[in-house]
Design a protein around this motif. Sequence first.
Motif, PDB file in Angstrom:
ATOM      1  N   GLN A   1      -4.345   1.654 -13.983  1.00 35.60           N
ATOM      2  CA  GLN A   1      -3.482   0.695 -14.685  1.00 35.60           C
ATOM      3  C   GLN A   1      -4.253  -0.540 -15.140  1.00 35.60           C
ATOM      4  OE1 GLN A   1      -2.770   1.622 -11.462  1.00 35.60           O
ATOM      5  NE2 GLN A   1      -0.766   2.623 -11.437  1.00 35.60           N
ATOM      6  N   HIS A   2      -5.289  -0.884 -14.396  1.00 29.47           N
ATOM      7  CA  HIS A   2      -6.110  -2.021 -14.816  1.00 29.47           C
ATOM      8  C   HIS A   2      -6.934  -1.624 -16.045  1.00 29.47           C
ATOM      9  CE1 HIS A   2      -8.209  -5.862 -14.302  1.00 29.47           C
ATOM     10  NE2 HIS A   2      -9.260  -5.198 -14.762  1.00 29.47           N
TER      11      HIS A   2
ATOM     12  N   SER B   1      -6.851  -9.306 -11.947  1.00 25.29           N
ATOM     13  CA  SER B   1      -6.093  -8.070 -11.741  1.00 25.29           C
ATOM     14  C   SER B   1      -4.669  -8.440 -11.320  1.00 25.29           C
ATOM     15  CB  SER B   1      -6.759  -7.208 -10.676  1.00 25.29           C
ATOM     16  OG  SER B   1      -6.674  -7.853  -9.420  1.00 25.29           O
TER      17      SER B   1
ATOM     18  N   SER C   1     -11.347  -3.018  -8.413  1.00 20.90           N
ATOM     19  CA  SER C   1     -11.681  -1.628  -8.104  1.00 20.90           C
ATOM     20  C   SER C   1     -11.736  -0.750  -9.355  1.00 20.90           C
ATOM     21  CB  SER C   1     -10.685  -1.063  -7.098  1.00 20.90           C
ATOM     22  OG  SER C   1      -9.372  -1.182  -7.588  1.00 20.90           O
TER      23      SER C   1
HETATM   24  C1  LIG Z   1       3.450   0.325 -12.232  1.00 19.05           C
HETATM   25  C2  LIG Z   1       2.122  -0.295 -11.935  1.00 19.05           C
HETATM   26  C3  LIG Z   1       1.556  -1.126 -12.889  1.00 19.05           C
HETATM   27  C4  LIG Z   1       0.325  -1.745 -12.637  1.00 19.05           C
HETATM   28  N1  LIG Z   1      -0.215  -2.550 -13.604  1.00 19.05           N
HETATM   29  C5  LIG Z   1      -1.412  -3.145 -13.361  1.00 19.05           C
HETATM   30  C6  LIG Z   1      -2.018  -3.987 -14.331  1.00 19.05           C
HETATM   31  O1  LIG Z   1      -1.479  -4.204 -15.421  1.00 19.05           O
HETATM   32  N2  LIG Z   1      -3.191  -4.578 -14.038  1.00 19.05           N
HETATM   33  C7  LIG Z   1      -3.839  -4.387 -12.834  1.00 19.05           C
HETATM   34  O2  LIG Z   1      -4.909  -4.980 -12.627  1.00 19.05           O
HETATM   35  N3  LIG Z   1      -3.289  -3.603 -11.901  1.00 19.05           N
HETATM   36  C8  LIG Z   1      -2.098  -2.983 -12.126  1.00 19.05           C
HETATM   37  N4  LIG Z   1      -1.540  -2.213 -11.152  1.00 19.05           N
HETATM   38  C9  LIG Z   1      -2.159  -2.209  -9.813  1.00 19.05           C
HETATM   39  C10 LIG Z   1      -3.338  -1.266  -9.679  1.00 19.05           C
HETATM   40  O3  LIG Z   1      -2.869   0.001  -9.341  1.00 19.05           O
HETATM   41  C11 LIG Z   1      -4.305  -1.752  -8.569  1.00 19.05           C
HETATM   42  O4  LIG Z   1      -3.590  -1.865  -7.363  1.00 19.05           O
HETATM   43  C12 LIG Z   1      -4.956  -3.096  -8.865  1.00 19.05           C
HETATM   44  O5  LIG Z   1      -5.532  -3.105 -10.152  1.00 19.05           O
HETATM   45  C13 LIG Z   1      -6.027  -3.389  -7.823  1.00 19.05           C
HETATM   46  O6  LIG Z   1      -6.493  -4.710  -7.989  1.00 19.05           O
HETATM   47  P1  LIG Z   1      -7.952  -5.098  -7.487  1.00 19.05           P
HETATM   48  O7  LIG Z   1      -8.928  -4.194  -8.099  1.00 19.05           O
HETATM   49  O8  LIG Z   1      -8.104  -6.550  -7.703  1.00 19.05           O
HETATM   50  O9  LIG Z   1      -7.843  -4.893  -5.900  1.00 19.05           O
HETATM   51  P2  LIG Z   1      -8.410  -3.754  -4.972  1.00 19.05           P
HETATM   52  O10 LIG Z   1      -8.003  -2.411  -5.430  1.00 19.05           O
HETATM   53  O11 LIG Z   1      -8.075  -4.177  -3.605  1.00 19.05           O
HETATM   54  O12 LIG Z   1      -9.970  -3.815  -5.191  1.00 19.05           O
HETATM   55  C14 LIG Z   1     -10.800  -4.833  -4.752  1.00 19.05           C
HETATM   56  C15 LIG Z   1     -12.220  -4.436  -5.093  1.00 19.05           C
HETATM   57  O13 LIG Z   1     -13.080  -5.496  -4.739  1.00 19.05           O
HETATM   58  C16 LIG Z   1     -14.252  -4.964  -4.161  1.00 19.05           C
HETATM   59  N5  LIG Z   1     -14.810  -6.014  -3.305  1.00 19.05           N
HETATM   60  C17 LIG Z   1     -14.347  -6.484  -2.125  1.00 19.05           C
HETATM   61  N6  LIG Z   1     -15.111  -7.478  -1.670  1.00 19.05           N
HETATM   62  C18 LIG Z   1     -16.091  -7.653  -2.589  1.00 19.05           C
HETATM   63  C19 LIG Z   1     -17.204  -8.533  -2.675  1.00 19.05           C
HETATM   64  N7  LIG Z   1     -17.466  -9.448  -1.745  1.00 19.05           N
HETATM   65  N8  LIG Z   1     -17.996  -8.418  -3.751  1.00 19.05           N
HETATM   66  C20 LIG Z   1     -17.767  -7.487  -4.737  1.00 19.05           C
HETATM   67  N9  LIG Z   1     -16.736  -6.653  -4.682  1.00 19.05           N
HETATM   68  C21 LIG Z   1     -15.897  -6.727  -3.633  1.00 19.05           C
HETATM   69  C22 LIG Z   1     -13.797  -3.734  -3.419  1.00 19.05           C
HETATM   70  O14 LIG Z   1     -14.880  -2.823  -3.255  1.00 19.05           O
HETATM   71  C23 LIG Z   1     -12.699  -3.200  -4.343  1.00 19.05           C
HETATM   72  O15 LIG Z   1     -13.242  -2.277  -5.283  1.00 19.05           O
HETATM   73  C24 LIG Z   1      -0.329  -1.545 -11.390  1.00 19.05           C
HETATM   74  C25 LIG Z   1       0.245  -0.688 -10.441  1.00 19.05           C
HETATM   75  C26 LIG Z   1       1.450  -0.063 -10.694  1.00 19.05           C
HETATM   76  C27 LIG Z   1       2.010   0.844  -9.672  1.00 19.05           C
END
Ligand SMILES: Cc1cc2nc3c(=O)[nH]c(=O)nc-3n(C[C@H](O)[C@H](O)[C@H](O)COP(=O)(O)OP(=O)(O)OC[C@H]3O[C@@H](n4cnc5c(N)ncnc54)[C@H](O)[C@@H]3O)c2cc1C
Lengths: 248, 321
Positions: free
Chosen positions: B269-270, B232, B265
């Motif tokens: 956007q992802h 991500s 999560s």
């Molecule tokens: C303009 C803009 C563009 C964007 N473009 C992108 C893009 O291209 N790609 C992208 O990915 N994001 C993009 N984003 C960001 C997006 O909005 C999210 O913030 C991002 O995808 C969240 O990354 P994440 O799911 O890794 O982290 P988090 O949202 O922090 O999620 C982490 C997840 O892990 C889970 N978790 C935690 N611990 C464990 C465990 N031990 N076992 C299993 N699960 C666990 C949690 O329950 C949670 O669901 C963009 C945002 C903006 C504003």
Amino acid sequence: MKVLVCISHVPDTTSKINFTADNSAFDKNGVQFVINPYDEFGLTRAIWLKEKKGASVTVLNVGGNETEPTLRKALAIGADNAIRVDAEPSDAFFVAKQIAAVAQEGGYDLIIAGRESIDYNGGQVPGMVAALLNWPFVNACVGMDGEGPEFNFTREIDGGKEKLSASLPLVIGGQKGLVEESDLRIPNMRGIMQARTKPLEVKAAVDAETKTSVGSFSKPAPKSAVKMIDAENVSELVQLLHDEAKVI
Amino acid sequence: MSVLVYLESWEGKFKKNTWEAALYASKTAEALGSEAIGLCIGNLEDSAAEAGKYGINKVLHLNSGFESFDANAYGNAIAEIAAANGAETIVISATFNGKALASALAIASDSALLSNVVSLPESTSPFTVKRGVFSGKGFNLLSTDAAKRVVLFVPNSIPVIEGSGEASVESASASGGDATRVQVQSVDRVKGKIPLPEAERVVSAGRGLKGPENWGMIEELAEVLDAGTACSKPVSDMGWRPHSEHVGQTGIAIKPNLYVAIGISGAIQHLAGVSASKTIVAINKDPEAPFFKAADYGIVGDAFEVVPKLTEEIKKFKASN
Ligand SMILES: Cc1cc2nc3c(=O)[nH]c(=O)nc-3n(C[C@H](O)[C@H](O)[C@H](O)COP(=O)(O)OP(=O)(O)OC[C@H]3O[C@@H](n4cnc5c(N)ncnc54)[C@H](O)[C@@H]3O)c2cc1C
Ligand SMILES: Nc1ncnc2c1ncn2[C@@H]1O[C@H](COP(=O)(O)O)[C@@H](O)[C@H]1O
């Protein structure tokens, strides 16, 4: 150095995308528009060139007057002046012709555009501009350094990176890495105040063909409900991936 | 009349998406009632003849003068070859180089450019294709009446079925025109990694993994699945993984057969960059994680327990099949 930063005006990344009742067009109702995320990296990079090398920075959009708030925002971030070519951006070729004409007329020597617009994901405009002007093109640019007129670049390629150099005049299709995410500028109060009085010139479009025509829109087929598998029973997932999904 | 397909090679080798492009071109030629011709550039072994398995009878080979990639020089050369061979349709796979090339080529050959294409032509008069728009949130039919067109299509859009046959390989020549080229200094490809856009399976992880030191289990799972690895955006922003692994609306858009999302999560956007995947598995400890709405299969659980088990189970499955 005269830098022209191409800005496309696109729906915010959180937008729900809907089409008009007859599916003939994108429904802009209730949609928030922003600077195309890829263009923000190019804009910040251009402002660095202004601060460190005394470059001038012009932002350019081809679009109707609804895009002016987006251009004002780019001015608030630090561009010197803005140009809007007053026309419907009907296809990439049409837009590229407009940008090339502005670049030539204004004597610009560096054009920074984004790798792609997040609305139609074409990724065609900057390469077309480069070809129309017969200037070198650095696509998917993730790094840039040098004093000019020669620069060193890093570019993304499939499965890796390429290092290259090129001299002005040239065109960049940029993305994250041109500057880092944490370096992106956001408008401050002073910038917003100044932006109100910075010049925003509206130009008429030059003649150009539109080579493609847009037909009906559709949405991806809805997903069927997720099948939940017990964490204690992971082998069931493996069976399903084999028997049902046929992906392993 | 003919359809010309650019057969991109990497360090002298063709990959699956090259053959997908070949197949796309031969099917398009069939629909147009014409013939498909291949074009490859650079030092190649005999493998160009393999294009015959995908419906290409003749491959032109351009060797000297094009050692490194330059969009305008390649565009000029391919336009010249297309004109010499009466090609009205040029097919290119949307790799990084392919995208840069397509724009230059459309200008050099005075063609309409149809990009982000995800299907074979829906009709040939007018020439109409389906393209992806709004980062996977929609599709749109795009047509052109122009006499010539360049079709830039997204890898993994059509099934690649290997047939039989051998293409004849002929050498060709062209000039790069007067393009001022970029000077390529070095090319650095990660060895043994599957480039994301063409990967058939992808294992991806997010912030839920807590830190870069925990990616070992992700790589192990990817290895048993013969998959590419992705992440991500915050994961690449924090430098846990290289930027080239970032998928989503502002990263790479992919459509593998299998996408496994671990500790992600499922932000809008992802999903924009991955929801076109054919089968999606989400593993998340939070039963309310939005990813479960976009997934085909889900496991609520701690990634640190589930992922090693999944790797073991796949190993067992492979051993017994
Ligand atoms: C303009 C803009 C563009 C964007 N473009 C992108 C893009 O291209 N790609 C992208 O990915 N994001 C993009 N984003 C960001 C997006 O909005 C999210 O913030 C991002 O995808 C969240 O990354 P994440 O799911 O890794 O982290 P988090 O949202 O922090 O999620 C982490 C997840 O892990 C889970 N978790 C935690 N611990 C464990 C465990 N031990 N076992 C299993 N699960 C666990 C949690 O329950 C949670 O669901 C963009 C945002 C903006 C504003
Ligand atoms: N209407 C437009 N006005 C100004 N610049 C544009 C416009 N459309 C595209 N661009 C630029 O070209 C880049 C790639 O867009 P596209 O080829 O439409 O995916 C964008 O990131 C912008 O920098």
